[in-house]
Design an enzyme around this catalytic site. Structure first.
Site, short mmCIF file in Angstrom:
data_model
loop_
_atom_site.label_atom_id
_atom_site.label_comp_id
_atom_site.label_asym_id
_atom_site.label_seq_id
_atom_site.Cartn_x
_atom_site.Cartn_y
_atom_site.Cartn_z
N TYR A 1 0.43 -1.08 -0.01
CA TYR A 1 -0.28 0.29 0.36
C TYR A 1 1.04 1.50 0.38
CZ TYR A 1 -5.00 -2.52 0.70
OH TYR A 1 -4.81 -3.58 0.86
N LYS B 1 3.31 -14.09 5.79
CA LYS B 1 3.61 -14.78 4.62
C LYS B 1 5.16 -15.45 4.18
CE LYS B 1 0.97 -17.04 1.18
NZ LYS B 1 0.38 -19.22 1.44
N ASP C 1 -5.24 -6.23 6.36
CA ASP C 1 -6.82 -5.23 5.57
C ASP C 1 -7.82 -6.42 5.14
OD1 ASP C 1 -8.79 -3.61 4.32
OD2 ASP C 1 -7.52 -3.26 2.34
#
Ligand code: NAD
Length: 393
Positions: A138, A205, A281
């Protein structure tokens, strides 16, 4: 925070349903303050221009003067702002978070009595997501596939990684830093300690993205060990002797995809969550869906100096101006704001009243339609909350 008894709080009405839910929220908060402090403490609400209204008046959706006013107010609430998709338009929300360095996006998700849920045991849901708010995908570092710079970046990447990035490839960059990861996890652990929480789960991740998400995990464990060693224990240590570590906060980590199914199947094992921006998010919306949807999910954007409290949801344009949206998300965000400034009596009175309103099945249309009940307007729902406020004995 040292707060005077009459405090100025900034507010951005927002676009779409923003003005409806903001109006109701301000009425409800003023009522809670009156019940809690009988006029001794109050908020002076200072309107800050942004979004469609700012555009109409100034030609700019987030004028510099508004950013300065938010700084001056220190603490603010905001309704949702439209982000047109596509060309040349940086999200106002992202700009705001970066400008005020609001690095922690805190999203509590908990069960509401009587609200239908798609999961078997929604009552187990009581998590608080700490989502990093200023970097990751982002950060806005992207190149359109057909730009000159994209060509240069592709050439560099293709030679460095020995891959073939074809000319139809757009590129985005995922920066994750030690400083920003560490301060986010620090805030999550501080919250867990202050609120008697049991665990902090680092969601990442890192198996695929080793130097970004994997590094986030490693830095998370490091800050837990070096700064909060007396309060925390790793899951591996804890499992060897749960009794010995019964009073410690367990630090664990989960791979993001696994976490999405774990929060459904083993909900009670998760508590505070700390995670990079994108994971946070997605995960917080998915969690909110388990307890009635994003109309009920509050959020806070907090940095070391400033704080902006806002609903998790967007502008829901189809309900704009109809006074039908659910204001709970923004009201609960404002409740977090009362906690933040230390006005705990008002936040407790408000919380009890909201929960009682749900128990009494006084509902806005988003929830009422699931139960075939008559829906209240946004403003009527606010009145029902106000009617249920009781002074603390
Ligand atoms: P949205 O959250 O506005 O709507 C998603 C769904 O939830 C819709 O069906 C909507 O009607 C419903 N919904 C949302 N809030 C509700 C409420 N309070 N009461 C009842 N129903 C509610 O998401 P979207 O449609 O993806 O986005 C619309 C606009 O909002 C976009 O411009 C987007 O960029 C913006 N947005 C802003 C923020 C923010 O300001 N923080 C966050 C998300 C989206």
């Amino acid at each position: 925070l040292l707060v005077p008894d009459k405090v100025t709080i900034g507010y951005i009405e927002g676009d779409g349903i923003g003005p409806d839910i903001t109006k109701t929220t301000i009425n409800v908060i003023n009522a809670a303050l009156e019940v809690a402090y009988g006029g001794k403490r109050s908020i002076e609400w200072h309107k800050v221009l942004a979004g469609d209204e700012a555009y109409d008046k100034t030609g700019n959706r987030l004028p510099d003067s508004s950013l300065e006013e938010l700084k001056k107010c220190v603490v603010s609430i905001k309704g949702p702002l439209t982000t047109p998709i596509g060309e040349g338009f940086r999200s106002l929300n992202v700009t705001l978070r970066q400008y005020l360095d609001l690095y922690a996006n805190i999203r509590p998700v908990r069960y509401f009595p009587g609200v239908p849920s798609p999961v078997l045991h929604p009552e187990y849901m009581n998590m608080v997501v700490f989502r990093e708010n200023t970097e990751d995908l982002y950060a806005g570092i992207e190149w359109r596939y057909d730009s000159e710079d994209a060509e240069k970046v592709r050439a560099f990447l293709s030679s460095t990684f020995n891959i073939n990035l074809t000319p139809d490839t757009g590129i985005g960059i995922k920066p994750i830093s030690k400083f920003k990861s560490t301060r986010l996890v620090r805030k999550a652990i501080q919250y867990a300690i202050a609120n008697g929480r049991k665990s902090v789960t680092l969601v990442h991740k890192g198996n695929i993205m080793k130097y970004t998400e994997g590094a986030f995990r490693d830095w998370g464990y490091e800050v837990a060990r070096t700064e909060f060693g007396d309060y925390t224990v790793t899951e591996a240590e804890y499992l060897k002797d749960p009794e010995k570590y019964a009073n410690k906060i367990v630090i664990k980590d989960r791979i993001t995809d696994n976490m999405f199914q774990q929060v459904l199947t083993r909900t009670q094992e998760y508590d505070v969550i700390a995670t990079p921006n994108l994971n946070g998010d997605y995960l917080s919306d998915a969690l909110a869906a388990q307890v009635g949807g994003i109309g009920l999910a509050p959020g806070a954007n907090i940095g070391d100096h400033y704080a902006v409290f806002e609903a998790v949801h967007g502008t829901a344009p189809k309900y704009a101006g109809l006074d039908v949206a659910n204001p709970t998300s923004l009201i609960l965000s404002a409740e977090m704001m009362l906690d933040h400034i230390g006005w705990k009596e008002a936040s407790k009175i408000l919380d009890d009243a909201i929960m009682q309103t749900y128990r009494d099945q006084k509902l806005t249309q988003d929830i009422a339609r699931l139960l075939n009940l008559k829906a209240l307007k946004c403003s009527e729902f606010g009145e029902e909350i106000i009617n249920r406020m009781k002074p603390i004995k």
